[in-house]
Design an enzyme around this catalytic site. Structure first.
Site, PDB file in Angstrom:
ATOM      1  N   ARG A  60      76.520 108.872  97.796  1.00 41.46           N
ATOM      2  CA  ARG A  60      75.941 107.668  97.177  1.00 41.46           C
ATOM      3  C   ARG A  60      75.065 108.079  95.993  1.00 41.46           C
ATOM      4  O   ARG A  60      74.997 107.397  94.987  1.00 41.46           O
ATOM      5  CB  ARG A  60      75.134 106.838  98.191  1.00 41.46           C
ATOM      6  CG  ARG A  60      74.418 105.665  97.538  1.00 41.46           C
ATOM      7  CD  ARG A  60      74.029 104.512  98.479  1.00 41.46           C
ATOM      8  NE  ARG A  60      73.697 104.886  99.826  1.00 41.46           N
ATOM      9  CZ  ARG A  60      72.546 105.440 100.221  1.00 41.46           C
ATOM     10  NH1 ARG A  60      71.585 105.669  99.344  1.00 41.46           N
ATOM     11  NH2 ARG A  60      72.349 105.745 101.476  1.00 41.46           N
ATOM     12  N   TYR A 112      79.305  85.343  79.906  1.00 44.05           N
ATOM     13  CA  TYR A 112      80.177  85.449  81.077  1.00 44.05           C
ATOM     14  C   TYR A 112      79.610  84.612  82.236  1.00 44.05           C
ATOM     15  O   TYR A 112      78.423  84.719  82.577  1.00 44.05           O
ATOM     16  CB  TYR A 112      80.275  86.924  81.475  1.00 44.05           C
ATOM     17  CG  TYR A 112      81.102  87.168  82.698  1.00 44.05           C
ATOM     18  CD1 TYR A 112      82.462  86.912  82.680  1.00 44.05           C
ATOM     19  CD2 TYR A 112      80.534  87.637  83.863  1.00 44.05           C
ATOM     20  CE1 TYR A 112      83.238  87.123  83.809  1.00 44.05           C
ATOM     21  CE2 TYR A 112      81.295  87.862  85.001  1.00 44.05           C
ATOM     22  CZ  TYR A 112      82.650  87.600  84.958  1.00 44.05           C
ATOM     23  OH  TYR A 112      83.404  87.807  86.071  1.00 44.05           O
ATOM     24  N   ASP A 184      75.638  93.185  76.577  1.00 43.70           N
ATOM     25  CA  ASP A 184      76.913  93.252  77.288  1.00 43.70           C
ATOM     26  C   ASP A 184      77.984  93.489  76.226  1.00 43.70           C
ATOM     27  O   ASP A 184      78.311  92.602  75.442  1.00 43.70           O
ATOM     28  CB  ASP A 184      77.147  91.930  78.043  1.00 43.70           C
ATOM     29  CG  ASP A 184      78.462  91.929  78.839  1.00 43.70           C
ATOM     30  OD1 ASP A 184      79.360  92.720  78.508  1.00 43.70           O
ATOM     31  OD2 ASP A 184      78.570  91.106  79.779  1.00 43.70           O
ATOM     32  N   LYS A 209      87.466  95.993  82.290  1.00 43.56           N
ATOM     33  CA  LYS A 209      88.200  95.424  81.160  1.00 43.56           C
ATOM     34  C   LYS A 209      88.748  96.537  80.253  1.00 43.56           C
ATOM     35  O   LYS A 209      89.613  97.269  80.665  1.00 43.56           O
ATOM     36  CB  LYS A 209      87.289  94.437  80.423  1.00 43.56           C
ATOM     37  CG  LYS A 209      86.481  93.506  81.352  1.00 43.56           C
ATOM     38  CD  LYS A 209      87.327  92.551  82.161  1.00 43.56           C
ATOM     39  CE  LYS A 209      86.579  91.855  83.297  1.00 43.56           C
ATOM     40  NZ  LYS A 209      85.353  91.172  82.938  1.00 43.56           N
TER      41      LYS A 209
END
Ligand SMILES: *Cc1c(COP(=O)(O)O)cnc(C)c1O
Length: 393
Positions: A60, A112, A184, A209
């Protein structure tokens, strides 16, 4: 031969973007010399004595495949540090967790839908205040600043209206206000735009994306220059645990290697489709940052290398029924959420990607019921035009 990561040519010259993108983060595997970073599918690492290890304790916190990707992300965004997350919204979530109750965030009113949902439905109840403004006019951001403003959050070009915000101007206002600016950069990708160079503090990506580029992975990324900011975000990444698995990191590392060639074709095809749609008698309006008569054109030209493959449009008959006919008639453009993959997609923001924004709010910001969004892929442009021609009728 020197097996370290190349940062220059043998002649000592700095690498150009295409070379940087292919070699970013890629160091031959120290155990075997494998040229591709292996998928370190492990949860833990053996220690030679308590506390004695090779920098990897528990997956992790650290994983070599993730580290190679994080280094690559930093290099292609011209930043110092990269951090990878289990999704784009997990990356956004980590940024908001830097804040405390009472802090204020100035956010773009056109962004978004999932970011809006995270802000309003998850974080507002923890006492963080979000103020939505039209960031395409930097003066609106300046007016919204208070002594509690800690973060400015923008997206440019925006999803789905392709509005352009001036990153350098917004960075200057944020800096003056003592707030961080997070951009972003999903729609532009690091190949077209590098917000850190324009004064942003953090760049966020949905690596799902263009970075992944093949519609086969969900992932998010943050890139920054400030060391203490990196330490805070790394602490959140390991404490909250929204880390991507090694296989997903491998896929994004692999995707990044072709980012420049994919983006070149996305841009070429995007320009062809945008002009085609604009000339179509049944089309009312085309949203694409590359039109010279667009309000944001000069800013886009200044801060982007090209205009990308995302386009939205409305028909003269701006009804849901007319939009539905187009949405269900294309053969190559697949009806699906998401974007940035090699294949073309068509989407209805009002009922799909942006359904979580209340209708009134949506329409006020120009996201009408009839709006159609395209993610133009890298297929043959003639086939794409032909597909739209038939679907629009
Ligand atoms: C998809 C997307 C996100 C969210 O990313 P996920 O990987 O889906 O969590 C954030 N911003 C933009 C602009 C996006 O397109």
């Amino acid at each position: 031969m020197n097996t370290e990561k190349p940062t220059s040519t043998a002649a000592g010259n700095p690498l150009k973007p295409a070379t940087k993108i292919i070699h970013a983060g890629a160091e031959p595997d120290p155990a075997t010399g494998a040229i591709m970073t292996p998928i370190y599918q492990t949860s833990t690492y053996v220690q030679t004595a308590p506390g004695q290890h090779k920098g990897y304790e528990y997956a992790r916190s650290q994983n070599p495949t993730r580290k190679a990707l994080e280094d690559a992300l930093a290099i292609i965004e011209n930043g110092q540090y990269g951090l990878a997350f289990a999704s784009g919204v997990a990356a956004t979530d980590a940024v908001i967790k830097l804040l405390s109750p009472g802090d204020e965030v100035i956010a773009a009113n056109d962004m978004y839908g999932g970011t809006y949902r995270l802000f309003t439905k998850v974080f507002e109840k923890f006492g963080i205040k979000f103020i939505y403004v039209d960031t395409t006019n930097a003066a609106n951001v300046e007016q919204a600043v208070t002594t509690n403003t800690k973060l400015v959050w923008i997206e440019t070009p925006t999803n789905p209206l392709m509005n352009i915000t001036d990153i350098a101007a917004t960075a200057a206002i944020s800096k003056k206000a003592g707030a961080m600016l997070c951009v972003d950069n999903t729609f532009a990708s690091p190949y077209l735009q590098n917000p850190l160079n324009l004064g942003a503090d953090i760049v966020m990506h949905s690596a799902t994306k263009y970075l992944g580029g093949h519609s086969d992975v969900i992932q998010g990324a943050l890139v920054m220059n400030d060391k203490s900011l990196r330490e805070q975000l790394y602490f959140i990444q390991k404490s909250c645990g929204a880390v991507p698995g090694p296989m997903d990191c491998f896929l994004v590392l692999r995707g990044i290697k072709t980012l420049h060639v994919r983006m070149q074709r996305h841009c070429e095809n995007g320009a062809i489709i945008a002009h085609y749609l604009r000339s179509h008698p049944k089309v009312e309006r085309v949203y694409w940052p590359g039109f010279e008569d667009n309000a944001g054109y000069d800013t886009a030209k200044k801060q982007m290398r090209d205009f990308g493959g995302m386009i939205s449009f409305t028909l003269k008959d701006n009804s849901i029924a007319a939009a539905n006919k187009v949405l269900s008639s294309t053969r190559i453009f697949a009806l699906a959420e998401s974007l940035g993959g090699v294949e073309s997609l068509i989407n209805h923001p009002a009922s799909m990607t942006h359904a979580s924004i209340p209708r009134e709010e949506r329409i006020k910001n120009g996201l009408t019921d009839g709006l159609i969004r395209l993610s133009v892929g890298i297929e043959d442009a003639d086939d794409l035009m032909d597909d739209l021609k038939h679907a629009i009728g």
